[in-house]
Design an enzyme around this catalytic site. Structure first.
Site, PDB file in Angstrom:
ATOM      1  CG  ASP A  69      28.245  72.897  46.825  1.00 50.71           C
ATOM      2  OD1 ASP A  69      28.985  72.992  47.817  1.00 50.71           O
ATOM      3  OD2 ASP A  69      28.084  73.817  46.000  1.00 50.71           O
ATOM      4  CG  ASP A 125      32.876  78.772  46.577  1.00 54.20           C
ATOM      5  OD1 ASP A 125      33.108  77.642  47.046  1.00 54.20           O
ATOM      6  OD2 ASP A 125      31.767  79.137  46.168  1.00 54.20           O
TER       7      ASP A 125
HETATM    8  C1  GLA Z   1      29.282  76.465  46.386  1.00 51.60           C
HETATM    9  C2  GLA Z   1      30.460  75.743  45.737  1.00 51.60           C
HETATM   10  C3  GLA Z   1      30.818  76.447  44.441  1.00 51.60           C
HETATM   11  C4  GLA Z   1      29.623  76.463  43.503  1.00 51.60           C
HETATM   12  C5  GLA Z   1      28.433  77.116  44.200  1.00 51.60           C
HETATM   13  C6  GLA Z   1      27.139  76.972  43.399  1.00 51.60           C
HETATM   14  O1  GLA Z   1      29.611  77.746  46.817  1.00 51.60           O
HETATM   15  O2  GLA Z   1      31.541  75.701  46.608  1.00 51.60           O
HETATM   16  O3  GLA Z   1      31.912  75.812  43.818  1.00 51.60           O
HETATM   17  O4  GLA Z   1      29.319  75.155  43.113  1.00 51.60           O
HETATM   18  O5  GLA Z   1      28.199  76.552  45.471  1.00 51.60           O
HETATM   19  O6  GLA Z   1      26.062  77.564  44.055  1.00 51.60           O
END
Ligand code: GLA
Length: 686
Positions: A189, A244
């Site tokens: 990430d 996301d």
């Molecule tokens: C970010 C990523 C998500 C998930 C969250 C976990 O937002 O883009 O896909 O992995 O972190 O905290």
């Protein structure tokens, strides 16, 4: 001081990501100002780092887009994310045939670790969630013939609010720990990245993974911030292209639209990743989930199931295990579908397949059924007298002389695989029958509906008849011929119907059924049905009304429902606050969240809509929104891009003669983070 509703912080990962990125930006800026705070170069845990290796080609790790499961979309960091769940998913992969369908990886997301490393600097699994450690879970997954994935961040901490240890500066040690546990896949990430160059951060982890000698798929998750499609081929096998996803139509749609134009960057071992699947989580209709799955497959996206299948309905399994659609995603040629056209919400996307066929997605983004059409030639197929058309959801073959078209319901996708077919005449012709467009009327008042039956084949169909039926008590009469003895290939039959609902019918959307029957030249009788929706509404009374006191025909909203006389709290109905723009409050109005649209029936009897619009103070200094009023789909008033620094703006729209009025809030062009769009003091004059 304006503050964020607590739910945003806990459950709004992409927005939290944005916060983290903004914080990283702040750190960068201060780093420039103060040499004492220079952004650290990612520190290798040097003791373990081997001599630099020539990066081998690891593309073979994901010659087709990875398929599997990840817990994030269903559990976030809640306690139900634990060993039981992970093992349960592995079991279901076997029991439900998902492994056979191609799903392979069982992946853990954020929150699997304790917030602190141990004395040796090693990551420690959370003993509450994983009492037997991570290796035990990986072993279990492997014992089922599946592969196992894990998560960390290319920063000092992960993205969850608690912030678990990140991999920045610990790449070699963490990679080795993963390898020792038997990890096969790492999602890496972007949070808390201290402003260190993305390519450098991800390349260091790539090298660290390689140095372990254990093949691990490397999933780059920097949300498309640094255009990874331009540099990440050879670093990872997939890269996120967007923020996301969340389990709603607006989110899925906006992500799809960002990922679609990137087709030229995808190929075997190098995939655009528009984030994980939401199918089965309950926030979209089955039609929308079929669109989600169809479009992810046509985009050759990774297929990571994001729902807790222990609780998912059968319909989710039916969608996720459609092998003909999975085959589109997993085609070895590895092409991402290309947009052939997009107009008024009618998207035509074609994907070249390794056997020379083309998969064509006819995707209807709009809120009404539409007729979508292309040709075999436009889809890239060689000239032929006839083509086989395989419907990948109906699992049926027909033939066409070239036209690939269908009446597609609102938010739906027709997915077909088309190839030249010498023996086309042995297949029945492709026939489509449907009603395009929205029908809105008042109870007791007649409205005209037109159905069209097309024969796209090279031979006629005979004894064609159409019938439109509705709920009990409705009057439905054909006003032109509802059938024909013969419908030649390439021809169509249009029929007008006059539809009246009983005076006492409650406003709402009603489904009518169009039934079409015909005989093929081979003598087979074919019966097809297609749904036709008619919306019943009552026009506002004469004089002035608050729109929030009237029932809309329909609405879509970026987060949660559109709120009546409250701001948008992003989750459940009624979770907002008093509408507040620039310190001023209103009792009446709508609390929307971009991208949003709310439609009202006005029956041609209203003339003016007025409101005070702006971003609600609750989002602090973030968010940008454009407000727009449409009359019968045509924009009649619009603001510029408004920010939270601005006081409410007055918007006045002339809607004279319009049968419907739609209030639209768009994201101002920068994603819909914090876009709480208030329509305060919203009135209509009729
Ligand atoms: C970010 C990523 C998500 C998930 C969250 C976990 O937002 O883009 O896909 O992995 O972190 O905290």
């Amino acid at each position: 001081m304006a503050h964020l509703p607590p739910l945003r912080v806990r459950f709004g990962p992409h927005r939290r990501g944005a916060v983290a990125a903004a914080v990283a930006g702040v750190l960068c800026a201060s780093a420039l100002a103060s040499p004492a705070f220079a952004a650290p170069a990612p520190q290798r845990d040097a003791a373990e780092a081997p001599a630099a290796q020539a990066p081998a080609d690891d593309d073979h790790l994901a010659l087709t887009p990875p398929m599997g499961f990840n817990n994030w979309n269903s559990t976030h960091c809640r306690a139900e994310f634990n060993e039981q769940m992970v093992k349960g998913m592995a079991d279901l992969f076997i029991e439900k045939g998902l492994k056979d369908a191609g799903y392979k990886y069982i992946n853990l997301d954020d929150c699997w670790a304790l917030p602190e490393r141990n004395a040796e600097g090693k990551l420690v699994p959370d003993p509450k969630r994983f009492p037997n450690g991570i290796k035990a879970v990986a072993d279990y997954v492997h014992s089922k013939g599946l592969k196992f994935g894990i998560y960390t961040s290319a920063g000092t901490k992960t993205c969850s609010d608690i912030g678990f240890p990140g991999g920045l500066g610990h790449e070699y040690s963490d990679a080795q720990q993963f390898a020792d546990w038997g990890v096969d896949y790492l999602k890496y990430d972007n949070c808390n990245n201290e402003g260190v160059d993305a390519k450098q951060r991800y390349t260091t982890m790539r090298d660290a993974l390689k140095a372990t000698g254990r093949p691990m798929v490397f999933s780059i998750c920097e949300w498309g911030q640094n255009k990874p499609w331009e540099w990440a081929k050879g670093v990872g096998q997939l890269w996120r292209t967007t923020g996301d996803i969340s389990d709603n139509w607006g989110s899925m749609l906006s992500i799809m639209k960002k990922n679609l134009p990137l087709d030229e960057y995808a190929g075997p071992g190098a995939w655009n990743d528009p984030d994980m699947l939401e199918v089965g989580n309950g926030g979209m209709t089955d039609t929308e989930y079929r669109t989600h799955f169809s479009m992810w497959s046509v985009m050759a996206a990774p297929l990571l199931i994001g729902s807790d299948l222990r609780k998912a309905p059968q319909s989710a399994f039916d969608i996720l295990s459609n092998k003909e659609v999975i085959a589109v995603d997993q085609d070895k040629l590895g092409k991402q579908g290309k947009v052939l056209s997009s107009e008024n919400g009618r998207w035509v996307v074609a994907k070249e397949m390794s056997d020379g066929s083309r998969v064509v997605a006819l995707f209807n983004e709009s809120d009404q059924s539409q007729y979508l059409s292309t040709t075999a030639e436009k889809a890239g197929l060689p000239e032929a007298d006839g083509y086989r058309v395989r419907d990948l959801w109906k699992h049926k073959d027909t033939h066409t002389s070239g036209t690939i078209a269908a009446t597609v319901p609102a938010h739906g996708t027709v997915l077909v695989r088309v190839s030249p077919e010498a023996d086309w005449a042995s297949l029945p012709p492709s026939v489509d029958s449907g009603v395009a467009g929205n029908t809105v009327t008042e109870p007791g008042s007649a409205v005209r509906v037109t159905s069209t039956t097309h024969n796209f084949g090279g031979v006629p169909v005979r004894s064609v008849s159409t019938r439109l039926t509705g709920p009990k008590g409705w009057t439905i009469k054909s006003e032109s011929r509802p059938g024909t003895s013969e419908l030649p290939g390439g021809e169509k039959l249009a029929t007008d119907w006059r539809v009246t609902a009983p005076e006492a019918t409650e406003p709402g959307t009603y489904e009518l059924k169009l039934t079409t029957t015909y005989r093929t030249v081979a003598g087979d009788r074919v019966t097809a049905t297609s749904p036709v929706s008619v919306r019943l509404a009552r026009a506002p009374k004469d004089g002035q009304s608050y729109l929030s006191d009237l029932a809309p025909l329909g609405s879509v909203n970026g987060w949660g429902p559109v709120e009546k006389d409250r701001s948008n709290g992003e989750t459940a109905a009624g979770d907002g606050r008093t509408l507040t723009i620039g310190g001023k409050t209103w009792e009446k109005g709508l609390g929307a969240h971009a991208d949003s649209s709310v439609e009202y029936y006005t029956a041609g009897r209203c003339d003016r809509v007025t409101a005070q619009v702006g971003l609600d103070d609750e989002t602090g200094d973030k968010g940008t929104v454009t407000f727009e009023v449409r009359a019968d789909g045509k924009t009649v008033a619009r603001t510029g891009v408004l920010t939270n620094a601005q006081a409410a703006q007055e918007i006045t729209a002339d809607v004279a003669g319009a049968r419907t009025v739609t209030l639209v809030a768009t994201d101002g062009g920068d994603g819909n983070d914090s876009d709480h769009a208030d329509w305060a003091d919203l009135k209509i004059n009729c």
